[in-house]
Design a protein around this motif. Sequence first.
Motif, PDB file in Angstrom:
ATOM      1  N   VAL A   1      34.890  19.646 -99.186  1.00  0.00           N
ATOM      2  CA  VAL A   1      34.865  20.879 -98.391  1.00  0.00           C
ATOM      3  C   VAL A   1      33.582  21.609 -98.784  1.00  0.00           C
ATOM      4  N   ILE A   2      32.588  21.530 -97.919  1.00  0.00           N
ATOM      5  CA  ILE A   2      31.229  21.894 -98.285  1.00  0.00           C
ATOM      6  C   ILE A   2      30.875  23.321 -97.839  1.00  0.00           C
ATOM      7  N   ASP A   3      30.505  24.151 -98.788  1.00  0.00           N
ATOM      8  CA  ASP A   3      29.915  25.475 -98.525  1.00  0.00           C
ATOM      9  C   ASP A   3      30.795  26.394 -97.677  1.00  0.00           C
ATOM     10  N   VAL A   4      32.095  26.310 -97.825  1.00  0.00           N
ATOM     11  CA  VAL A   4      32.978  27.221 -97.100  1.00  0.00           C
ATOM     12  C   VAL A   4      33.084  28.502 -97.932  1.00  0.00           C
ATOM     13  N   GLN A   5      32.040  29.280 -97.810  1.00  0.00           N
ATOM     14  CA  GLN A   5      31.871  30.533 -98.535  1.00  0.00           C
ATOM     15  C   GLN A   5      31.617  31.644 -97.523  1.00  0.00           C
ATOM     16  N   TYR A   6      31.825  32.882 -97.926  1.00  0.00           N
ATOM     17  CA  TYR A   6      31.670  33.973 -96.958  1.00  0.00           C
ATOM     18  C   TYR A   6      30.253  34.072 -96.422  1.00  0.00           C
ATOM     19  N   ARG A   7      29.285  33.588 -97.167  1.00  0.00           N
ATOM     20  CA  ARG A   7      27.903  33.619 -96.690  1.00  0.00           C
ATOM     21  C   ARG A   7      27.703  32.761 -95.453  1.00  0.00           C
ATOM     22  N   THR A   8      28.610  31.816 -95.191  1.00  0.00           N
ATOM     23  CA  THR A   8      28.441  30.941 -94.026  1.00  0.00           C
ATOM     24  C   THR A   8      29.308  31.331 -92.834  1.00  0.00           C
ATOM     25  N   VAL A   9      30.206  32.318 -93.005  1.00  0.00           N
ATOM     26  CA  VAL A   9      31.013  32.773 -91.859  1.00  0.00           C
ATOM     27  C   VAL A   9      31.070  34.288 -91.742  1.00  0.00           C
ATOM     28  N   GLY A  10      30.943  34.995 -92.857  1.00  0.00           N
ATOM     29  CA  GLY A  10      31.189  36.426 -92.858  1.00  0.00           C
ATOM     30  C   GLY A  10      32.651  36.711 -93.158  1.00  0.00           C
ATOM     31  N   HIS A  11      32.955  37.961 -93.412  1.00  0.00           N
ATOM     32  CA  HIS A  11      34.308  38.336 -93.791  1.00  0.00           C
ATOM     33  C   HIS A  11      35.228  38.576 -92.599  1.00  0.00           C
ATOM     34  N   ARG A  12      34.678  38.666 -91.403  1.00  0.00           N
ATOM     35  CA  ARG A  12      35.505  38.950 -90.226  1.00  0.00           C
ATOM     36  C   ARG A  12      35.300  37.877 -89.168  1.00  0.00           C
ATOM     37  N   ARG A  13      36.340  37.663 -88.361  1.00  0.00           N
ATOM     38  CA  ARG A  13      36.268  36.698 -87.265  1.00  0.00           C
ATOM     39  C   ARG A  13      35.596  37.355 -86.062  1.00  0.00           C
ATOM     40  N   VAL A  14      34.283  37.317 -86.075  1.00  0.00           N
ATOM     41  CA  VAL A  14      33.502  37.937 -85.011  1.00  0.00           C
ATOM     42  C   VAL A  14      32.453  36.941 -84.520  1.00  0.00           C
ATOM     43  N   PRO A  15      31.873  37.160 -83.340  1.00  0.00           N
ATOM     44  CA  PRO A  15      30.813  36.268 -82.872  1.00  0.00           C
ATOM     45  C   PRO A  15      29.646  36.224 -83.849  1.00  0.00           C
ATOM     46  N   ILE A  16      28.875  35.158 -83.764  1.00  0.00           N
ATOM     47  CA  ILE A  16      27.817  34.916 -84.738  1.00  0.00           C
ATOM     48  C   ILE A  16      26.830  36.069 -84.809  1.00  0.00           C
ATOM     49  N   GLU A  17      26.493  36.665 -83.661  1.00  0.00           N
ATOM     50  CA  GLU A  17      25.510  37.750 -83.682  1.00  0.00           C
ATOM     51  C   GLU A  17      25.998  38.926 -84.532  1.00  0.00           C
ATOM     52  N   GLU A  18      27.301  39.197 -84.480  1.00  0.00           N
ATOM     53  CA  GLU A  18      27.878  40.277 -85.265  1.00  0.00           C
ATOM     54  C   GLU A  18      27.981  39.869 -86.746  1.00  0.00           C
ATOM     55  N   ALA A  19      28.389  38.620 -86.992  1.00  0.00           N
ATOM     56  CA  ALA A  19      28.525  38.147 -88.372  1.00  0.00           C
ATOM     57  C   ALA A  19      27.189  38.161 -89.103  1.00  0.00           C
ATOM     58  N   MET A  20      26.111  37.896 -88.380  1.00  0.00           N
ATOM     59  CA  MET A  20      24.790  37.849 -89.012  1.00  0.00           C
ATOM     60  C   MET A  20      24.320  39.210 -89.501  1.00  0.00           C
ATOM     61  N   LYS A  21      24.945  40.265 -89.034  1.00  0.00           N
ATOM     62  CA  LYS A  21      24.601  41.592 -89.534  1.00  0.00           C
ATOM     63  C   LYS A  21      25.061  41.755 -90.988  1.00  0.00           C
ATOM     64  N   GLU A  22      26.115  41.029 -91.348  1.00  0.00           N
ATOM     65  CA  GLU A  22      26.579  41.047 -92.732  1.00  0.00           C
ATOM     66  C   GLU A  22      25.777  40.071 -93.579  1.00  0.00           C
ATOM     67  N   TYR A  23      25.709  38.806 -93.120  1.00  0.00           N
ATOM     68  CA  TYR A  23      24.925  37.779 -93.803  1.00  0.00           C
ATOM     69  C   TYR A  23      24.102  37.035 -92.756  1.00  0.00           C
ATOM     70  N   PRO A  24      22.782  36.999 -92.878  1.00  0.00           N
ATOM     71  CA  PRO A  24      21.966  36.294 -91.885  1.00  0.00           C
ATOM     72  C   PRO A  24      22.338  34.818 -91.724  1.00  0.00           C
TER      73      PRO A  24
END
Length: 233
Positions: A40-63
């Motif tokens: 299970v590779i790199d399933v960390q918050y840096r790769t999804v964000g803390h919320r289930r939102v579209p990618i454009e919104e998630a990238m505001k937390e982590y690029p």
Amino acid sequence: MVATSGHAWGATVPQEDVDLYERAGFGRTAGLGERPAILVIDVQYRTVGHRRVPIEEAMKEYPTAAGDRGWRAIDSIVATLPVAREAGVPIFFPHVAPKTETTAGGFKGKSPTLASPNAEAYEFVAEAAPQGGDIPIAKDHPSSFFATPLVTHLIERRIDTVLLAGCTTSGCVRASAVDAFSYGFKVGVLQDAVYDRTDTVHNTSLFDMGSKYADLLDESAALAYLNSLRAQR
């Protein structure tokens, strides 16, 4: 036929390209062994964000976050891991170690956003985090095998098959697939349980791995395989 259970790449890869690969002899089904492990590779918050939102919104937390594209794959991981544990399949969690200015590698020139200063970014996503008996593997580079003890763990357990989940499909998953193949393991990619930042690179990477290095399994095929192992215990 490149995929073992349905075409994963949709309309991204033109049919004429698929035909050329088949004419060249790529894409045969290699099959899986009897002693698999799951990475299970790199399933960390840096790769999804803390919320289930579209990618454009998630990238505001982590690029580096893939947003809901990643969360859909995490749902498949969550469905798969309990079955794997019941079957006695070892589960490894290769993950990005916190990067600093002294961390070796070319990421500083190509993708400096990989070095998040936020410690929470490196935490495992709670829904799919390691449990007792699972083995975290810290890594500084794309492949789960490069400069890590993973091969030693697999040899000690007499593993013959590596099943890959996590992210990104085009990056760390693909690098791990190539290295696993090169080490002589049978390789399966859980196509519903891997994710990337765009559909184009995700689908093309699945096609490429399925053509050359791995068998692709959708969730139902992966669960059937794991349940068959459980029945043999």
